[in-house]
Design a protein around this motif. Sequence first.
Motif, PDB file in Angstrom:
ATOM      1  N   ASP A 137      85.595  60.638  14.785  1.00 14.05           N
ATOM      2  CA  ASP A 137      84.343  59.999  14.337  1.00 14.05           C
ATOM      3  C   ASP A 137      83.190  60.998  14.370  1.00 14.05           C
ATOM      4  OD1 ASP A 137      85.655  57.632  13.960  1.00 14.05           O
ATOM      5  OD2 ASP A 137      84.896  56.653  15.774  1.00 14.05           O
ATOM      6  N   GLU A 175      83.614  63.170  11.379  1.00 14.44           N
ATOM      7  CA  GLU A 175      83.352  62.399  10.161  1.00 14.44           C
ATOM      8  C   GLU A 175      81.854  62.144   9.963  1.00 14.44           C
ATOM      9  OE1 GLU A 175      85.192  61.842   7.789  1.00 14.44           O
ATOM     10  OE2 GLU A 175      87.269  61.547   8.397  1.00 14.44           O
ATOM     11  N   ALA A 176      81.109  62.101  11.048  1.00 21.44           N
ATOM     12  CA  ALA A 176      79.665  61.828  10.964  1.00 21.44           C
ATOM     13  C   ALA A 176      78.868  63.009  10.420  1.00 21.44           C
ATOM     14  CB  ALA A 176      79.127  61.431  12.340  1.00 21.44           C
ATOM     15  N   LEU A 177      79.504  64.172  10.298  1.00 22.20           N
ATOM     16  CA  LEU A 177      78.802  65.348   9.758  1.00 22.20           C
ATOM     17  C   LEU A 177      78.590  65.181   8.258  1.00 22.20           C
ATOM     18  CD1 LEU A 177      80.828  68.246  11.490  1.00 22.20           C
ATOM     19  CD2 LEU A 177      78.649  67.283  12.254  1.00 22.20           C
ATOM     20  N   ASN A 178      77.345  65.253   7.834  1.00 20.03           N
ATOM     21  CA  ASN A 178      77.027  65.172   6.402  1.00 20.03           C
ATOM     22  C   ASN A 178      76.675  66.526   5.808  1.00 20.03           C
ATOM     23  OD1 ASN A 178      77.282  62.285   6.029  1.00 20.03           O
ATOM     24  ND2 ASN A 178      75.463  62.121   7.340  1.00 20.03           N
ATOM     25  N   ASN A 179      76.348  67.477   6.659  1.00 19.30           N
ATOM     26  CA  ASN A 179      75.966  68.814   6.212  1.00 19.30           C
ATOM     27  C   ASN A 179      76.041  69.772   7.400  1.00 19.30           C
ATOM     28  OD1 ASN A 179      73.496  68.338   7.710  1.00 19.30           O
ATOM     29  ND2 ASN A 179      72.826  67.127   5.931  1.00 19.30           N
ATOM     30  N   TYR A 180      75.813  71.062   7.137  1.00 17.98           N
ATOM     31  CA  TYR A 180      75.881  72.055   8.214  1.00 17.98           C
ATOM     32  C   TYR A 180      74.831  71.787   9.297  1.00 17.98           C
ATOM     33  CZ  TYR A 180      78.995  74.963   5.352  1.00 17.98           C
ATOM     34  OH  TYR A 180      80.056  75.442   4.610  1.00 17.98           O
ATOM     35  N   ASP A 198      73.852  69.019  10.527  1.00 15.22           N
ATOM     36  CA  ASP A 198      74.363  68.041  11.493  1.00 15.22           C
ATOM     37  C   ASP A 198      75.219  68.722  12.564  1.00 15.22           C
ATOM     38  OD1 ASP A 198      73.104  65.996  10.187  1.00 15.22           O
ATOM     39  OD2 ASP A 198      74.895  65.243   9.159  1.00 15.22           O
ATOM     40  N   ASP A 235      77.383  76.183   0.873  1.00 18.34           N
ATOM     41  CA  ASP A 235      77.282  74.732   0.638  1.00 18.34           C
ATOM     42  C   ASP A 235      78.524  74.210  -0.082  1.00 18.34           C
ATOM     43  OD1 ASP A 235      74.827  74.319   1.863  1.00 18.34           O
ATOM     44  OD2 ASP A 235      73.709  74.888   0.061  1.00 18.34           O
ATOM     45  N   ALA A 292      82.564  70.644   2.488  1.00 14.45           N
ATOM     46  CA  ALA A 292      83.588  69.585   2.541  1.00 14.45           C
ATOM     47  C   ALA A 292      84.918  70.145   3.024  1.00 14.45           C
ATOM     48  CB  ALA A 292      83.751  68.941   1.164  1.00 14.45           C
ATOM     49  N   LYS A 332      84.697  70.842   6.772  1.00 14.95           N
ATOM     50  CA  LYS A 332      84.788  69.587   7.522  1.00 14.95           C
ATOM     51  C   LYS A 332      86.249  69.135   7.615  1.00 14.95           C
ATOM     52  CE  LYS A 332      82.977  64.841   7.360  1.00 14.95           C
ATOM     53  NZ  LYS A 332      81.993  63.959   6.707  1.00 14.95           N
TER      54      LYS A 332
END
Length: 639
Positions: free
Chosen positions: A97, A100-105, A107, A267, A271, A274
């Motif tokens: 979790d 999974e909560a990472l939306n970008n570097y 975070d 960038d 994905a 992650k």
Amino acid sequence: MAETINEPELKNDLYDAVNGEWLKTATIPGDHATTGGFTDLADGIEETLMADFDQLLAGQLDVNSDEMNQFKAFYQLVRDFDKREQDGSKPLKPFLDRIEALNNYQDLSDQLADWILTGLPTPFSLDIDSDMKNSTTYALFAGGPRLFLPDKTYYEAGNQAAQQLMPVFTKMMTQLLTQAGYDDAHASTIVKQAIAFDRSVAPHVKSAEEGADYSKMYNPRTLDQIAASTSQLDLKTAITTLVNGTPEVIITPEPDYFEALNEILSDDHFAAMKSWLLVKTVMGLSSYLTEEQRQTSTIYGRALSGRKEARNQKKAAYDLATGVFDQVVGDYYGRKYFGEAAKQDVHDMVVKMVNVYKKRLANNTWLGKATRDKAVLKLDKLGIQVGYPDQIDALYKQFKVTPASKGGSVLSNVMAFTRIRNLDEFARWNQPVDRTRWEMSAHTVNAYFHPFHNIIVFPAAILQAPFYSLKQSSSQNFGGIGAVIAHEISHAFDNNGSLFDEYGNLNNWWTEADNKHFHELAQNMIDEFDGLAYAGQTVNGKLTVSENIADAGGLSCALEAAKGEPDVDLRAFFLNWAAIWRQKATQEREQLLLAIDVHAPAKLRANVQVQNLDDFFDTFDVKPGDGMYKAPADRVKIW
């Protein structure tokens, strides 16, 4: 020693003459990649300790330390297989979790120090060891991450092993992700992206051959230089938080990796990175969960090594528990099965070998006096550790098991201990180096030399027959443990160890002429092994040179020691040398080791090194035309 010696074969193949009958009948257990030699000793210790620890769990064995009581509590938890089945993947979920909560570097950057302390994967590595230029103080090292495949060379176009291994890895990881709760399509996408990211990392990390050259390890960088290697992660804040200070210098064994880090962490790659974090996490933690997940998590490793089956449930539980409490278990084993008397006896043997080495250095004909004197000084300062540490590392006093009754799972406890280990590790930064600290447990069948500390370590587990026994003759013992002891001493003067002075500092103590001559001799050793056929492939002389120099020095030094004893028997010396390398291995394991291991194959270690010693030819009357014959001019002699 081998039961049957094939006398006519001694002149053609020493290893086969000594071990041939055993090799014909030896079978590799299904959960092993090897049998014989070191493996047999490790299996014997495992059998002994598993029996002891069964008694421990049954309340029939008293323990006299808090650390052993905590080991017992953890082993009980690990052996509660029903509870592990009930827990399923729940213990893993908080970590997935979090990824999974990472939306970008950003975070990841915001929590990077805590992320590292937790034990979650990162696209770089940080660790603490002696400063290579100031061995009295711990420094911070920064490098690249480990790859999915065994070495960067596996990612090169046309690599046959990778073409076989990557589908196995892909299938296993897809299964593990579905077992952790992902649907098939999502799991497949995650694995595909993770492999793409791993592939982008591979060109920039060192191969095993490159990593084997310590002369290229010391690449000091400032904190600002390391921080500037990526605009995506705040490495400066993470590092200063972790070590609770501001390092002036960070040692970077893989500078090319940090030069490429900005490109790797683009960038466009987020994905994939992650997904790579998810795969690394699931891959690393699934063995702590259900039996199905544990079994699945072994598939790739078994393909790598050629093991036919996973360890059974009980043995895997033993591996897990003793791995987490390794120094605690080592202390128990050393004190019960080795003891102070044997510890002193072997220590005396090490001192004897050091003195033999000093004598050989004094009589060395190719070193100048200044270099010789420094080499003797290095031996005078050599730290010797035998059997087991005087006390258990204080780290283990912090290990407190949370039982199932209080919500603890195997994984939650492992991760709690991981955080304690990481906090302890980073707290060492800039502190005085503890040369007495052991990095290998006493029940490990191995030995090592640490060039940064100038110490040699011989755990209790290796100090048994055929390496060492009071029932063996002095020549047999010198052909076994004597050669191993002198091998570790020789590492102080191999192509890597010779770079470090008597304090373990990276410091050139050689004259230019001596250094040039040494490298010419080292090249002879590279040439002697390079290209030798084995297991359908060939030996890499550069990759294995340091261990081969240590083998050669160790064997010749042990031979001299044996010749100094009143009951000298050179035949017994050479036969036991061949016997300690007895091994049968799967072809997969042999080929893997040829690609990544700094040691030559066991058979070649046994056969090639004796061909460099004149006494071998005299002892067995080996003549031109015999398979073991090597012309005097081709015999490699260094130490």
